[in-house]
Design a protein around this motif. Structure first.
Motif, mmCIF file in Angstrom:
data_model
loop_
_atom_site.group_PDB
_atom_site.id
_atom_site.type_symbol
_atom_site.label_atom_id
_atom_site.label_comp_id
_atom_site.label_asym_id
_atom_site.label_seq_id
_atom_site.Cartn_x
_atom_site.Cartn_y
_atom_site.Cartn_z
ATOM 1 N N TRP A 284 -3.680 14.459 0.915
ATOM 2 C CA TRP A 284 -4.749 14.865 0.127
ATOM 3 C C TRP A 284 -5.782 14.161 0.257
ATOM 4 C CZ3 TRP A 284 -7.589 11.750 -3.184
ATOM 5 C CH2 TRP A 284 -8.483 12.552 -4.149
ATOM 6 N N LEU A 285 -5.861 12.661 0.806
ATOM 7 C CA LEU A 285 -6.909 12.024 1.297
ATOM 8 C C LEU A 285 -7.776 12.631 2.286
ATOM 9 C CD1 LEU A 285 -5.996 8.110 0.640
ATOM 10 C CD2 LEU A 285 -7.704 9.662 -0.395
ATOM 11 N N SER A 286 -6.928 12.873 3.328
ATOM 12 C CA SER A 286 -7.407 13.441 4.648
ATOM 13 C C SER A 286 -8.130 14.833 4.434
ATOM 14 C CB SER A 286 -6.386 13.721 5.616
ATOM 15 O OG SER A 286 -5.375 14.706 5.376
ATOM 16 N N ALA A 287 -7.703 15.583 3.163
ATOM 17 C CA ALA A 287 -8.501 16.733 3.081
ATOM 18 C C ALA A 287 -9.923 16.598 2.214
ATOM 19 C CB ALA A 287 -7.484 17.878 2.422
ATOM 20 N N GLN A 288 -10.145 15.414 1.759
ATOM 21 C CA GLN A 288 -11.309 15.101 0.962
ATOM 22 C C GLN A 288 -12.493 15.325 1.682
ATOM 23 O OE1 GLN A 288 -10.677 15.314 -2.529
ATOM 24 N NE2 GLN A 288 -8.696 15.772 -1.351
ATOM 25 N N ASP A 289 -13.852 15.920 1.253
ATOM 26 C CA ASP A 289 -14.930 15.957 1.897
ATOM 27 C C ASP A 289 -15.710 14.470 1.234
ATOM 28 O OD1 ASP A 289 -17.720 16.364 2.562
ATOM 29 O OD2 ASP A 289 -18.028 17.982 1.249
ATOM 30 N N VAL A 290 -15.925 13.638 2.370
ATOM 31 C CA VAL A 290 -16.380 12.438 1.947
ATOM 32 C C VAL A 290 -17.768 12.566 1.684
ATOM 33 C CG1 VAL A 290 -14.654 11.325 3.242
ATOM 34 C CG2 VAL A 290 -16.634 11.635 4.240
ATOM 35 N N GLY A 291 -18.423 13.711 1.910
ATOM 36 C CA GLY A 291 -20.012 13.582 1.839
ATOM 37 C C GLY A 291 -20.423 13.045 0.392
ATOM 38 N N PRO A 292 -20.086 13.691 -0.645
ATOM 39 C CA PRO A 292 -20.348 13.453 -2.090
ATOM 40 C C PRO A 292 -20.087 11.888 -2.301
ATOM 41 C CG PRO A 292 -19.325 15.579 -2.016
ATOM 42 C CD PRO A 292 -19.119 14.821 -0.746
ATOM 43 N N ALA A 293 -18.858 11.488 -1.811
ATOM 44 C CA ALA A 293 -18.660 10.168 -2.049
ATOM 45 C C ALA A 293 -19.591 9.289 -1.294
ATOM 46 C CB ALA A 293 -17.271 9.904 -1.610
ATOM 47 N N ARG A 294 -20.049 9.665 -0.141
ATOM 48 C CA ARG A 294 -20.730 8.740 0.706
ATOM 49 C C ARG A 294 -22.207 8.621 0.177
ATOM 50 N NH1 ARG A 294 -20.843 11.297 4.995
ATOM 51 N NH2 ARG A 294 -19.334 10.328 6.189
ATOM 52 N N ALA A 295 -22.597 9.754 -0.499
ATOM 53 C CA ALA A 295 -24.042 9.953 -1.222
ATOM 54 C C ALA A 295 -23.743 9.021 -2.512
ATOM 55 C CB ALA A 295 -24.376 11.389 -1.491
ATOM 56 N N PHE A 296 -23.024 9.025 -3.137
ATOM 57 C CA PHE A 296 -22.809 8.408 -4.389
ATOM 58 C C PHE A 296 -22.904 6.683 -4.012
ATOM 59 C CE2 PHE A 296 -20.070 5.742 -7.440
ATOM 60 C CZ PHE A 296 -20.803 6.035 -8.227
ATOM 61 N N TRP A 297 -21.727 6.633 -2.936
ATOM 62 C CA TRP A 297 -21.766 4.919 -2.921
ATOM 63 C C TRP A 297 -22.944 4.532 -2.039
ATOM 64 C CZ3 TRP A 297 -19.000 2.083 -5.840
ATOM 65 C CH2 TRP A 297 -17.874 2.480 -6.329
ATOM 66 N N SER A 298 -23.637 5.303 -1.177
ATOM 67 C CA SER A 298 -24.918 4.598 -0.803
ATOM 68 C C SER A 298 -25.942 4.079 -1.625
ATOM 69 C CB SER A 298 -25.480 5.800 0.285
ATOM 70 O OG SER A 298 -24.562 6.328 1.363
ATOM 71 N N ALA A 299 -25.840 4.806 -2.945
ATOM 72 C CA ALA A 299 -26.620 4.564 -3.697
ATOM 73 C C ALA A 299 -26.189 3.446 -4.959
ATOM 74 C CB ALA A 299 -27.192 5.658 -4.703
ATOM 75 N N ALA A 300 -24.701 3.711 -5.258
ATOM 76 C CA ALA A 300 -24.169 2.696 -6.105
ATOM 77 C C ALA A 300 -23.611 1.331 -5.668
ATOM 78 C CB ALA A 300 -23.064 3.559 -6.751
ATOM 79 N N ALA A 301 -23.756 1.189 -4.315
ATOM 80 C CA ALA A 301 -23.016 -0.088 -3.527
ATOM 81 C C ALA A 301 -23.956 -1.282 -4.310
ATOM 82 C CB ALA A 301 -22.798 -0.141 -2.152
ATOM 83 N N PRO A 302 -23.525 -2.294 -4.602
ATOM 84 C CA PRO A 302 -24.400 -3.708 -4.842
ATOM 85 C C PRO A 302 -25.349 -4.045 -4.086
ATOM 86 C CG PRO A 302 -22.062 -3.982 -5.362
ATOM 87 C CD PRO A 302 -22.178 -2.623 -4.700
ATOM 88 N N PRO A 303 -26.644 -3.897 -4.465
ATOM 89 C CA PRO A 303 -27.509 -4.124 -3.639
ATOM 90 C C PRO A 303 -27.500 -5.606 -2.847
ATOM 91 C CG PRO A 303 -28.508 -4.661 -5.669
ATOM 92 C CD PRO A 303 -27.169 -3.956 -5.809
ATOM 93 N N PRO A 304 -28.011 -5.907 -1.606
ATOM 94 C CA PRO A 304 -28.018 -7.279 -1.051
ATOM 95 C C PRO A 304 -28.836 -8.182 -2.117
ATOM 96 C CG PRO A 304 -28.506 -5.591 0.715
ATOM 97 C CD PRO A 304 -28.497 -5.021 -0.707
ATOM 98 N N GLY A 305 -28.232 -9.425 -2.135
ATOM 99 C CA GLY A 305 -28.847 -10.274 -3.061
ATOM 100 C C GLY A 305 -28.434 -10.381 -4.461
#
Length: 698
Positions: A284-305
């Motif tokens: 199931w994991l290998s079939a997931q499209d990571v595009g939406p997850a990448r877009a979400f976490w690129s913005a939601a990851a804690p900022p440096p500092g």
């Protein structure tokens, strides 16, 4: 006197030493005489090229490489012949009985999930702390028939693919891979009360590492206790120790329920393999499209500092070692009051715990100041929210600590903080199958050199009485009909790679049990106790008016000093020469004990290959070497360990641990002496060249 040979050690089954140079039989006999007796097979290719095939197991291949590449003794030890028949004997502890059987050949393979890669990387680069090893224990009252007990666990192993899973030869990109065997047997060890103290046994089992190349990510220990006059029998302590690369706390609870059903059925339950299993989860994991997850976490990851420490940074380390645990409790009435207060704001009890932790992070960063702060910590999510049939009972490592960041404004109300945290957790839960390593990479940060949090907060909801699980009345009644009464299992969560973990769960009396597990090198026992005490105090004071502000809530700690903790240790890897291009590989040069500083400087200049050349400080042990190599392993690029004679044992130990956790076992090249002579540098260069193909060996 010239160094007789150079050695390339190749880990595998069997392991081998490739010897280059004139091999004197007397030198080989003398070296073997200093090691445990074993079967050795010598293949002679040419007068200057031989291969030694070594026995499986714990044979000290690195020590043999050191002996062969150092100046040999004047004469061989008497009575020893090359290849003398024998067997490597490993003594076992007296007074215990182990049950284990052979495993079958590998049947099915699959790549490790991103979360599993994170766990394996933590485990291999932070040895000694036994990270990600959890435990569950309970008392068994009444008769315990060991043959029936063993048969029941064998039935569970037959049914559960995860219990027959091992790390396998890595993928071509250097990433770990797992394989499911068709057969495997449980490891059950019995003790009696005269042989082991209960608390010591619990600690010993937790500190015993797993060799994930063998099937069975859990092992079972039984401790027969003295006669209990009140209960009228000899209770037995049951301890299950498991590795989080393949199991989590919920999975183990389900497996215990399966074991009980098998025990009641005399070890012969109905039904075949459980599906879905971890293979279905990986598919199931290998079939997931990571595009939406990448877009979400690129913005939601804690900022440096972002503020990530629950204590003020100290200037030096504590001087302590290992991990510690400290526990406090909220009484049932206090837990109910906290739960009701959170619910009044539309939040879960776990969110109230997150809010208290966010307040501590803000206070440690800002002190008495009143400026807003972005704080970040990891929240351990169940991972069961994925749209896979049967995910809630899937035995696999689904529990996943994911970063959560929130702005803490002293002027905002506590209700606003709760709602903000609830929204963050809800958003995060949509992508709870993503790993922290992926999030760091998507945020443009190093998955190993950088961190976005330094603490994990885990809230375990009550297990309830789901049919077939421990605590289910129907199951307990069936056990009672056989004269067996079992107590509720108690969990000991495995240590994570972060310095502080806050774990909360409700016990059978209704208390909210709070445990801080901490890295004692980063935060001392006294300072960790202060962190927990302040968290508990906030939880007791938080149920106030919804109009109370963050600043007012923190006022209860106004006269209490903030605890302190040491900063992250700096990396130990020293780059002697950059690689010619990305992916060229890395050669890590390990200095022998007593080697002078800069002993590899000449080699760094003379090596003709494209690889990056790095080294570690003289005197570094295997744990320090592995910690330093974390960034290299994270890339999956080729790695070779090279050294002058005297560091072969260290290099082989490092390579073996890397292989045991699923990464490609690096070759070990040993040659020359750390004497500063050009001949020694040339000998090591020839050895590295034979391993990397950058030069011919003459």
């Amino acid at each position: 006197m010239a160094v007789p040979v150079t050695v390339v050690a190749v880990l595998g089954r069997p392991a081998s030493l490739d010897l280059h140079g004139p091999l004197a039989p007397t030198a080989l006999e003398a070296a073997l005489a200093q090691l445990p007796e074993c079967d050795i097979t010598l293949h002679r290719h040419t007068p200057t090229h031989h291969t030694l095939l070594l026995p499986d197991g714990s044979f000290p291949a690195g020590a043999l490489a050191d002996l062969l590449t150092s100046v040999p003794p004047a004469a061989p030890a008497a009575g020893r012949r090359t290849g003398r028949p024998g067997r490597l004997r490993v003594p076992t502890r007296a007074g215990r009985t182990a049950y284990a059987g052979p495993a079958s050949p590998i049947a099915v393979t699959m790549p490790a999930t991103p979360l599993q890669r994170d766990i394996l990387l933590d485990a291999v680069t932070r040895p000694g702390g036994r990270l990600h090893i959890g435990q569950v224990h309970w008392r068994w009252h009444g008769p315990l028939h060991i043959s029936r007990f063993t048969a029941a666990w064998q039935a569970v192993f037959d049914r559960e693919a995860v219990l027959r899973t091992v790390v396998a030869e890595p993928l071509p990109d250097g990433q770990p891979k797992f394989a499911v065997r068709s057969l495997a047997s449980p490891r059950i060890t019995r003790y009696i009360h005269a042989e082991a103290d209960w608390h010591a046994l619990l600690a010993d089992e937790r500190l015993r590492d797993f060799d994930l190349r063998r099937p069975g990510p859990l092992r079972i220990a039984l401790l027969e206790e003295p006669y209990d006059s009140v209960a009228g029998g000899r209770p037995t302590r049951v301890v299950i120790t498991y590795h989080r690369a393949l199991l989590d706390r919920r999975s183990v609870s389900d497996l215990i329920g399966s074991f009980y059903r098998a025990y009641l059925a005399d070890g012969c339950p109905r039904g075949g393999e459980r599906r879905p299993d971890l293979r279905d989860h990986q598919h199931w994991l290998s079939a997931q499209d990571v595009g939406p997850a990448r877009a979400f976490w690129s913005a939601a990851a804690p900022p440096p500092g972002a503020a990530i420490l629950p204590a003020r940074p100290a200037t030096r380390r504590t001087g302590q070692q290992g991990h510690g645990r400290i526990t406090e409790r909220l009484a049932p009435c206090e837990a109910i009051r906290l739960r009701a207060w959170a619910a009044a704001s539309g939040a879960a009890e776990s969110t109230a715990l997150y809010a208290a932790w966010a307040l501590l992070l803000h206070r440690a960063a800002r002190g008495p100041g009143h400026q807003p702060t972005t704080v970040a910590f990891s929240a351990a999510l169940s991972g069961c929210g994925i749209p896979v049939d049967g995910a809630a009972s899937l035995p696999a490592p689904l529990r996943n600590p994911l970063p959560v960041s929130v702005d803490v404004d002293p002027a905002a109300t506590l209700t606003e903080l709760l709602r903000a945290l609830s929204g963050r957790i809800l958003d995060t839960a949509a992508y709870e199958w993503v790993s922290a390593g992926q999030i760091l990479a998507w945020a443009g940060r190093s998955p190993h050199d950088d961190v976005c949090t330094e603490s994990v907060v885990s809230f375990e909801p009550p297990a309830g009485s789901r049919p077939g699980r421990p605590g289910c009345p129907e199951l307990e009644a069936e056990l009672a009909a056989h004269g067996v009464r079992v107590e509720s299992p108690q969990a000991v969560e495995g240590h994570a790679a972060v310095p502080v973990t806050l774990d909360a769960h409700q016990d059978h009396l209704g208390n909210l049990v709070l445990t801080v597990a901490h890295d004692r090198a980063r935060i001392s026992d006294a300072e960790a106790a202060a962190v927990l005490a302040q968290t508990v105090r906030l939880l007791r004071e938080l149920p106030v008016s919804g109009f109370a502000t963050v600043a007012e809530a923190l006022g209860v700690l106004a006269t209490t000093p903030s605890p302190v903790m040491a900063p992250r240790p700096a990396g130990l890897l020293d780059t002697l020469r950059e690689g010619a291009y990305r992916g060229a590989g890395t050669i890590c040069l390990l200095p022998p004990t007593g080697a002078p500083p800069g002993c590899y400087d000449q080699l760094a200049t003379a090596h003709p290959g494209p690889e990056a050349l790095v080294t570690v400080p003289a005197g570094a042990d295997a744990a320090a070497c592995l910690a330093a190599l974390g960034p290299v392993l994270a890339t999956g690029d080729p790695l070779l360990l090279g050294c002058f004679s005297g560091a072969g044992a260290l290099a082989y130990e490092v390579a073996d641990r890397i292989a045991a956790h699923g990464w490609p076992p690096p070759l070990v090249a040993v040659g020359g002496l750390a004497d500063g002579k050009a001949s020694s540098v040339h000998a090591l260069l020839r050895t590295i060249g034979s391993a990397t193909g950058t030069s011919r060996v003459h």
